[in-house]
Motif scaffolding. Structure first.
Motif, PDB file in Angstrom:
ATOM      1  N   SER A 138       0.824  -1.199   0.000  1.00 53.83           N
ATOM      2  CA  SER A 138       0.000   0.000   0.000  1.00 53.83           C
ATOM      3  C   SER A 138       0.861   1.254   0.000  1.00 53.83           C
ATOM      4  O   SER A 138       2.082   1.202   0.158  1.00 53.83           O
ATOM      5  CB  SER A 138      -0.923  -0.009   1.232  1.00 53.83           C
ATOM      6  OG  SER A 138      -1.907   0.991   1.126  1.00 53.83           O
ATOM      7  N   ARG A 139       0.190   2.370  -0.180  1.00 54.46           N
ATOM      8  CA  ARG A 139       0.829   3.680  -0.138  1.00 54.46           C
ATOM      9  C   ARG A 139       0.388   4.353   1.153  1.00 54.46           C
ATOM     10  O   ARG A 139      -0.804   4.481   1.425  1.00 54.46           O
ATOM     11  CB  ARG A 139       0.427   4.495  -1.371  1.00 54.46           C
ATOM     12  CG  ARG A 139       0.781   3.763  -2.667  1.00 54.46           C
ATOM     13  CD  ARG A 139       0.163   4.392  -3.901  1.00 54.46           C
ATOM     14  NE  ARG A 139       0.786   5.670  -4.214  1.00 54.46           N
ATOM     15  CZ  ARG A 139       0.226   6.852  -4.060  1.00 54.46           C
ATOM     16  NH1 ARG A 139      -1.011   6.937  -3.554  1.00 54.46           N
ATOM     17  NH2 ARG A 139       0.869   7.952  -4.366  1.00 54.46           N
ATOM     18  N   VAL A 140       1.348   4.774   1.947  1.00 57.88           N
ATOM     19  CA  VAL A 140       1.079   5.199   3.319  1.00 57.88           C
ATOM     20  C   VAL A 140       1.427   6.670   3.515  1.00 57.88           C
ATOM     21  O   VAL A 140       2.518   7.122   3.139  1.00 57.88           O
ATOM     22  CB  VAL A 140       1.877   4.334   4.324  1.00 57.88           C
ATOM     23  CG1 VAL A 140       1.570   4.753   5.757  1.00 57.88           C
ATOM     24  CG2 VAL A 140       1.573   2.852   4.112  1.00 57.88           C
ATOM     25  N   LEU A 141       0.498   7.397   4.124  1.00 58.97           N
ATOM     26  CA  LEU A 141       0.745   8.783   4.523  1.00 58.97           C
ATOM     27  C   LEU A 141       1.006   8.812   6.021  1.00 58.97           C
ATOM     28  O   LEU A 141       0.243   8.241   6.812  1.00 58.97           O
ATOM     29  CB  LEU A 141      -0.464   9.666   4.204  1.00 58.97           C
ATOM     30  CG  LEU A 141      -0.420  11.096   4.756  1.00 58.97           C
ATOM     31  CD1 LEU A 141       0.745  11.879   4.151  1.00 58.97           C
ATOM     32  CD2 LEU A 141      -1.743  11.810   4.519  1.00 58.97           C
ATOM     33  N   GLU A 146       7.204  15.114  14.810  1.00 55.09           N
ATOM     34  CA  GLU A 146       8.531  14.897  15.383  1.00 55.09           C
ATOM     35  C   GLU A 146       9.399  14.156  14.368  1.00 55.09           C
ATOM     36  O   GLU A 146       9.113  13.006  14.027  1.00 55.09           O
ATOM     37  CB  GLU A 146       8.426  14.094  16.674  1.00 55.09           C
ATOM     38  CG  GLU A 146       7.633  14.815  17.765  1.00 55.09           C
ATOM     39  CD  GLU A 146       7.613  14.038  19.060  1.00 55.09           C
ATOM     40  OE1 GLU A 146       8.673  13.473  19.424  1.00 55.09           O
ATOM     41  OE2 GLU A 146       6.555  13.974  19.696  1.00 55.09           O
ATOM     42  N   PRO A 147      10.474  14.791  13.857  1.00 55.05           N
ATOM     43  CA  PRO A 147      11.258  14.211  12.755  1.00 55.05           C
ATOM     44  C   PRO A 147      11.809  12.820  13.032  1.00 55.05           C
ATOM     45  O   PRO A 147      11.778  11.951  12.151  1.00 55.05           O
ATOM     46  CB  PRO A 147      12.387  15.236  12.560  1.00 55.05           C
ATOM     47  CG  PRO A 147      11.832  16.519  13.086  1.00 55.05           C
ATOM     48  CD  PRO A 147      10.950  16.138  14.229  1.00 55.05           C
ATOM     49  N   ILE A 148      12.316  12.584  14.244  1.00 53.11           N
ATOM     50  CA  ILE A 148      12.910  11.278  14.545  1.00 53.11           C
ATOM     51  C   ILE A 148      11.851  10.188  14.510  1.00 53.11           C
ATOM     52  O   ILE A 148      12.058   9.108  13.942  1.00 53.11           O
ATOM     53  CB  ILE A 148      13.615  11.297  15.913  1.00 53.11           C
ATOM     54  CG1 ILE A 148      14.737  12.337  15.924  1.00 53.11           C
ATOM     55  CG2 ILE A 148      14.158   9.916  16.240  1.00 53.11           C
ATOM     56  CD1 ILE A 148      15.820  12.077  14.899  1.00 53.11           C
ATOM     57  N   ILE A 149      10.689  10.476  15.110  1.00 52.83           N
ATOM     58  CA  ILE A 149       9.607   9.490  15.098  1.00 52.83           C
ATOM     59  C   ILE A 149       9.130   9.250  13.678  1.00 52.83           C
ATOM     60  O   ILE A 149       8.873   8.105  13.270  1.00 52.83           O
ATOM     61  CB  ILE A 149       8.438   9.960  15.996  1.00 52.83           C
ATOM     62  CG1 ILE A 149       8.883   9.998  17.458  1.00 52.83           C
ATOM     63  CG2 ILE A 149       7.229   9.039  15.829  1.00 52.83           C
ATOM     64  CD1 ILE A 149       7.830  10.492  18.414  1.00 52.83           C
ATOM     65  N   ALA A 150       9.015  10.337  12.892  1.00 56.91           N
ATOM     66  CA  ALA A 150       8.588  10.195  11.498  1.00 56.91           C
ATOM     67  C   ALA A 150       9.559   9.314  10.720  1.00 56.91           C
ATOM     68  O   ALA A 150       9.138   8.455   9.928  1.00 56.91           O
ATOM     69  CB  ALA A 150       8.473  11.569  10.845  1.00 56.91           C
ATOM     70  N   MET A 151      10.854   9.493  10.951  1.00 58.49           N
ATOM     71  CA  MET A 151      11.850   8.676  10.267  1.00 58.49           C
ATOM     72  C   MET A 151      11.737   7.208  10.674  1.00 58.49           C
ATOM     73  O   MET A 151      11.847   6.306   9.828  1.00 58.49           O
ATOM     74  CB  MET A 151      13.255   9.202  10.569  1.00 58.49           C
ATOM     75  CG  MET A 151      13.571  10.536   9.912  1.00 58.49           C
ATOM     76  SD  MET A 151      15.174  11.208  10.458  1.00 58.49           S
ATOM     77  CE  MET A 151      16.281   9.918   9.898  1.00 58.49           C
ATOM     78  N   ASP A 152      11.512   6.959  11.963  1.00 62.83           N
ATOM     79  CA  ASP A 152      11.348   5.582  12.440  1.00 62.83           C
ATOM     80  C   ASP A 152      10.129   4.925  11.785  1.00 62.83           C
ATOM     81  O   ASP A 152      10.191   3.766  11.364  1.00 62.83           O
ATOM     82  CB  ASP A 152      11.188   5.554  13.958  1.00 62.83           C
ATOM     83  CG  ASP A 152      12.488   5.847  14.694  1.00 62.83           C
ATOM     84  OD1 ASP A 152      13.559   5.762  14.058  1.00 62.83           O
ATOM     85  OD2 ASP A 152      12.434   6.161  15.901  1.00 62.83           O
ATOM     86  N   LEU A 153       9.031   5.673  11.710  1.00 66.75           N
ATOM     87  CA  LEU A 153       7.821   5.129  11.096  1.00 66.75           C
ATOM     88  C   LEU A 153       8.021   4.857   9.609  1.00 66.75           C
ATOM     89  O   LEU A 153       7.558   3.843   9.081  1.00 66.75           O
ATOM     90  CB  LEU A 153       6.643   6.091  11.312  1.00 66.75           C
ATOM     91  CG  LEU A 153       6.133   6.216  12.750  1.00 66.75           C
ATOM     92  CD1 LEU A 153       5.064   7.297  12.846  1.00 66.75           C
ATOM     93  CD2 LEU A 153       5.582   4.879  13.244  1.00 66.75           C
ATOM     94  N   GLU A 154       8.709   5.768   8.939  1.00 70.42           N
ATOM     95  CA  GLU A 154       8.985   5.555   7.514  1.00 70.42           C
ATOM     96  C   GLU A 154       9.787   4.273   7.306  1.00 70.42           C
ATOM     97  O   GLU A 154       9.506   3.493   6.387  1.00 70.42           O
ATOM     98  CB  GLU A 154       9.751   6.750   6.940  1.00 70.42           C
ATOM     99  CG  GLU A 154       8.901   8.000   6.761  1.00 70.42           C
ATOM    100  CD  GLU A 154       9.684   9.133   6.104  1.00 70.42           C
ATOM    101  OE1 GLU A 154      10.649   8.836   5.378  1.00 70.42           O
ATOM    102  OE2 GLU A 154       9.317  10.297   6.322  1.00 70.42           O
ATOM    103  N   LEU A 156       9.886   1.630   9.264  1.00 67.23           N
ATOM    104  CA  LEU A 156       9.026   0.487   9.543  1.00 67.23           C
ATOM    105  C   LEU A 156       8.106   0.194   8.361  1.00 67.23           C
ATOM    106  O   LEU A 156       7.935  -0.957   7.946  1.00 67.23           O
ATOM    107  CB  LEU A 156       8.182   0.759  10.789  1.00 67.23           C
ATOM    108  CG  LEU A 156       8.891   0.717  12.145  1.00 67.23           C
ATOM    109  CD1 LEU A 156       7.934   1.141  13.241  1.00 67.23           C
ATOM    110  CD2 LEU A 156       9.416  -0.675  12.426  1.00 67.23           C
ATOM    111  N   VAL A 157       7.506   1.246   7.832  1.00 65.91           N
ATOM    112  CA  VAL A 157       6.562   1.090   6.721  1.00 65.91           C
ATOM    113  C   VAL A 157       7.273   0.510   5.503  1.00 65.91           C
ATOM    114  O   VAL A 157       6.790  -0.432   4.862  1.00 65.91           O
ATOM    115  CB  VAL A 157       5.917   2.445   6.383  1.00 65.91           C
ATOM    116  CG1 VAL A 157       5.178   2.386   5.046  1.00 65.91           C
ATOM    117  CG2 VAL A 157       4.952   2.860   7.494  1.00 65.91           C
ATOM    118  N   ARG A 158       8.429   1.059   5.172  1.00 68.36           N
ATOM    119  CA  ARG A 158       9.169   0.571   4.005  1.00 68.36           C
ATOM    120  C   ARG A 158       9.667  -0.863   4.236  1.00 68.36           C
ATOM    121  O   ARG A 158       9.734  -1.659   3.297  1.00 68.36           O
ATOM    122  CB  ARG A 158      10.332   1.507   3.694  1.00 68.36           C
ATOM    123  CG  ARG A 158       9.882   2.875   3.192  1.00 68.36           C
ATOM    124  CD  ARG A 158      11.021   3.645   2.528  1.00 68.36           C
ATOM    125  NE  ARG A 158      10.536   4.870   1.932  1.00 68.36           N
ATOM    126  CZ  ARG A 158      10.665   6.085   2.462  1.00 68.36           C
ATOM    127  NH1 ARG A 158      11.284   6.228   3.623  1.00 68.36           N
ATOM    128  NH2 ARG A 158      10.183   7.159   1.852  1.00 68.36           N
TER     129      ARG A 158
END
Length: 266
Positions: A138-141, A146-154, A156-158
């Protein structure tokens, strides 16, 4: 308390689990019957030291996994898309996924049911997540300020095989990205960088199209108010990576769209 009194309340849910695992109610019921026959023959196999539901599923899993045929990924034909997806998962990851995503056991309880160490169980969930991701890419938004959390989530998603279409830090960015990209899943914080509300952004997105939403927030009590509707998928910060992976897989696997939440969060 007698074993029959402990086991009887567990049977309706155990039948559901057995059906999902085997692919048919008839086959599932045969395994449930085998559990009951085993208990009649030797009541000591029931682990009274743990929760009765855990003990019941634990015995079922021991019987199921003792048969070499159940170590094979091929199962009877499924009747709907979710069942078809379940049956493509390899056996132990399939059990790990069903125990947590469908039966509602914690990772610790599910690990005990399967008789594996917690670290091995986390790997089983990762395998299930990867196999599910291959089916439902899927394509996830991501809506996270918070940049660090956003990077961690990215990451995980990838790692699950999905594509990140963007990371929004404000209400305005979130709605604009969602409108432009039409993601298949949204991961959303509820308090954003400019003081705006991720919840309000999600509600605005849902006015345009339906999409599963996972809220990841340090303020879960703001959403769990006892009012309805409440979010189907909610993860508290600080989050565990295995939990995020499992919930992403669950949300996409069952494809359950979100509904707008009636209450507002400041």
């Amino acid at each position: 308390m007698s074993i029959s009194a402990l086991v009887a309340p567990q049977l309706p849910l155990l039948r559901r689990y057995a059906r999902a695992l085997t692919g048919s109610q008839g086959s599932g019921d045969s395994y449930v019957m085998a559990v009951l026959e085993t208990l009649i023959a030797d009541p000591t196999v029931f682990d009274r030291a743990c929760d009765p539901r855990v003990a019941t599923y634990k015995l079922f899993s021991r019987l199921w996994n003792s048969l070499s045929i159940n170590a094979q990924p091929t199962q009877p034909p499924a009747k709907n898309l979710a069942e078809q997806r379940i049956e493509t998962l390899t056996p132990l990851p399939r059990q790990a996924f069903l125990l947590t995503a469908v039966e509602g056991f914690s990772s610790a309880q599910a690990a005990e049911i399967l008789g594996v160490p917690p670290e091995d169980f986390a790997k089983l969930l990762d395998i299930a997540g990867g196999q599910i991701g291959a089916q439902v890419c899927s394509r996830v938004l991501i809506i996270e300020d918070e940049p660090i959390i956003a990077m961690d989530l990215e990451a995980l998603v990838r790692g699950l095989g999905h594509t990140v279409v963007g990371n929004a830090r404000t209400h305005t960015e979130a709605v604009a990205m969602a409108t432009a990209e039409r993601p298949g899943l949204v991961l959303a914080d509820i308090r954003l960088a400019d003081g705006s509300s991720g919840l309000e952004a999600v509600n605005e997105i849902l006015e345009t199209f339906e999409v599963p939403i996972i809220f990841i927030t340090a303020f879960p009590e703001s959403l769990l108010t006892g009012q309805r509707p409440e979010p189907t998928f909610l993860i508290a910060k600080p989050f565990r990576e295995d939990m995020v992976r499992a919930i992403i897989s669950q949300a996409l696997f069952f494809g359950e769209p979100a509904s707008a939440l009636a209450h507002r969060v400041a």
